[in-house]
Enzyme design. Structure first.
Site, PDB file in Angstrom:
ATOM      1  N   ASN A   9     -18.336  15.699  79.351  1.00 29.45           N
ATOM      2  CA  ASN A   9     -17.084  15.200  78.783  1.00 29.45           C
ATOM      3  C   ASN A   9     -17.312  15.019  77.283  1.00 29.45           C
ATOM      4  OD1 ASN A   9     -14.812  13.797  78.027  1.00 29.45           O
ATOM      5  ND2 ASN A   9     -15.448  11.857  78.964  1.00 29.45           N
ATOM      6  N   LYS A  11     -15.278  14.389  74.907  1.00 31.44           N
ATOM      7  CA  LYS A  11     -14.413  13.434  74.188  1.00 31.44           C
ATOM      8  C   LYS A  11     -13.884  14.101  72.913  1.00 31.44           C
ATOM      9  CE  LYS A  11     -17.137   9.937  76.423  1.00 31.44           C
ATOM     10  NZ  LYS A  11     -17.634   8.581  76.479  1.00 31.44           N
ATOM     11  N   HIS A 107     -10.146   8.228  82.639  1.00 30.36           N
ATOM     12  CA  HIS A 107     -11.392   7.850  81.964  1.00 30.36           C
ATOM     13  C   HIS A 107     -11.241   6.448  81.375  1.00 30.36           C
ATOM     14  CE1 HIS A 107     -14.595   7.678  79.026  1.00 30.36           C
ATOM     15  NE2 HIS A 107     -15.214   8.524  79.809  1.00 30.36           N
ATOM     16  N   GLU A 109     -11.936   5.248  78.628  1.00 29.79           N
ATOM     17  CA  GLU A 109     -11.370   5.192  77.269  1.00 29.79           C
ATOM     18  C   GLU A 109      -9.844   5.356  77.316  1.00 29.79           C
ATOM     19  OE1 GLU A 109     -14.108   8.093  75.757  1.00 29.79           O
ATOM     20  OE2 GLU A 109     -15.673   6.598  76.093  1.00 29.79           O
ATOM     21  N   GLU A 180     -17.956   5.388  86.750  1.00 28.16           N
ATOM     22  CA  GLU A 180     -18.461   5.165  85.399  1.00 28.16           C
ATOM     23  C   GLU A 180     -18.319   3.686  85.039  1.00 28.16           C
ATOM     24  OE1 GLU A 180     -18.409   9.123  83.049  1.00 28.16           O
ATOM     25  OE2 GLU A 180     -16.577   8.030  82.644  1.00 28.16           O
ATOM     26  N   GLY A 186     -21.554   5.116  76.696  1.00 30.62           N
ATOM     27  CA  GLY A 186     -21.834   5.199  75.265  1.00 30.62           C
ATOM     28  C   GLY A 186     -22.653   4.043  74.728  1.00 30.62           C
ATOM     29  N   SER A 226     -24.097   6.812  79.964  1.00 27.11           N
ATOM     30  CA  SER A 226     -25.405   6.989  79.320  1.00 27.11           C
ATOM     31  C   SER A 226     -26.378   7.824  80.153  1.00 27.11           C
ATOM     32  CB  SER A 226     -26.010   5.629  78.950  1.00 27.11           C
ATOM     33  OG  SER A 226     -25.178   4.972  78.004  1.00 27.11           O
TER      34      SER A 226
HETATM   35  P1  PGA Z   1     -21.740   8.625  77.866  1.00 29.65           P
HETATM   36  O1  PGA Z   1     -20.221   8.871  78.351  1.00 29.65           O
HETATM   37  O2  PGA Z   1     -22.589   9.604  78.667  1.00 29.65           O
HETATM   38  O3  PGA Z   1     -21.743   8.936  76.398  1.00 29.65           O
HETATM   39  O4  PGA Z   1     -22.087   7.226  78.189  1.00 29.65           O
HETATM   40  C1  PGA Z   1     -19.916   9.129  79.681  1.00 29.65           C
HETATM   41  C2  PGA Z   1     -18.426   9.275  79.845  1.00 29.65           C
HETATM   42  O5  PGA Z   1     -17.706   8.511  79.201  1.00 29.65           O
HETATM   43  O6  PGA Z   1     -17.927  10.129  80.601  1.00 29.65           O
END
Ligand code: PGA
Length: 264
Positions: A9, A11, A107, A109, A180, A186, A226
């Site tokens: 992903n 983003k 997601h 976000e 998640e 992140g 992460s």
């Molecule tokens: P990240 O993001 O691996 O940077 O923690 C995962 C995601 O948001 O799908």
């Protein structure tokens, strides 16, 4: 046997030019490197699926650069209405037209920065399942939920509402769930293998109680938060985890390839 999924992903990263280079590099690795070739064979044998989710404006570049069918494409979001006065939104049929196979929905976000609710996500999921696109539906608890012991309640709320009107065979065959935990996204903090497994097993049991064991056994459940090459093998060794949704570590081909290597 559930096909593993390693999904990147991106983003709001990788413009069209970078995306074209990424796809060329990844395909070259799948075609020439020893581990890359094994990964390609695993894709052909349906043991693993490799997915990238570029920003909307980079999807065309990914399609243009892609020579083979080893890499599948996903969008990162969609709106549920088929067309109309929805400035800034992209419909599911527009995404289908690009050649994407998947669309990420819900997601964290989208939920927490852009205010997407379970009510909206129920509509998005139902609308997606009326197309050929397959949803990667994200769920996960906030840190305060985990600390107060509410993780399973949050997962139950996020899933029950969106799948209550769906049929079990549709859920089992078409929906991919990505667990998640928001505190792990992140942040560099990964859920322990055990915590990730427990949450994914809980989701599978919820599917079993709502739709039956057959659906639960078919349902693919990913972990995200992460994930990187250092921890991916351990997470993937868990029985109820069928793959990874990777943000930061999927943006460059080299680290994405390393994660794929741990999944074959
Ligand atoms: P990240 O993001 O691996 O940077 O923690 C995962 C995601 O948001 O799908």
């Amino acid at each position: 046997m559930r096909t593993r999924m390693i999904a990147g992903n991106w983003k709001m990263n990788n413009n069209a030019a970078v995306t074209g280079e990424f796809v060329k590099k990844l395909e070259a690795w799948l075609d020439s490197d020893e581990v890359g070739k094994k990964s390609a064979a695993a894709v052909k044998d349906k043991k693993i699926e490799i997915v990238i989710a570029p920003p909307f404006t980079s999807i065309g570049a990914a399609v243009a650069a892609k020579k083979g069918s080893l890499i599948s494409l996903s969008a990162q979001n969609a709106y549920f209405e088929p067309k109309g006065a929805f400035t800034g939104e992209i419909s599911l049929s527009m995404i289908e037209e690009t050649g994407c196979k998947y669309v990420i929905l819900g997601h964290s976000e989208r939920r927490h920065i852009f205010g997407e609710t379970d009510e909206l996500l129920e509509k998005k999921l139902a609308a997606t399942l009326a197309t050929k696109l397959l949803p990667i539906f994200c769920v996960g608890e906030l840190l305060e939920d985990r600390e107060s012991g509410a993780t399973n309640d949050v997962l139950t709320t996020q899933l029950k509402r969106v799948w209550k009107n769906l049929k079990g065979d549709v859920v089992g065959e078409k929906v991919v769930i990505a667990y998640e935990p928001v505190w792990a996204i992140g942040t560099g903090k990964t859920a322990s293998n055990d915590d990730a497994q427990k949450a994914c097993a809980f989701i599978r049991d919820l599917a079993a109680s709502d739709f039956g064991r057959k659906t639960a056994d078919a349902l693919r459940i990913l972990y995200g938060g992460s994930a990187k090459a250092d921890n991916s093998a351990g997470i993937l060794s868990q029985p109820d985890i069928d793959g990874l949704l990777i943000g930061g570590a999927s943006v460059a081909p080299e680290s994405f390839e390393k994660i794929i290597s741990t999944a074959i």
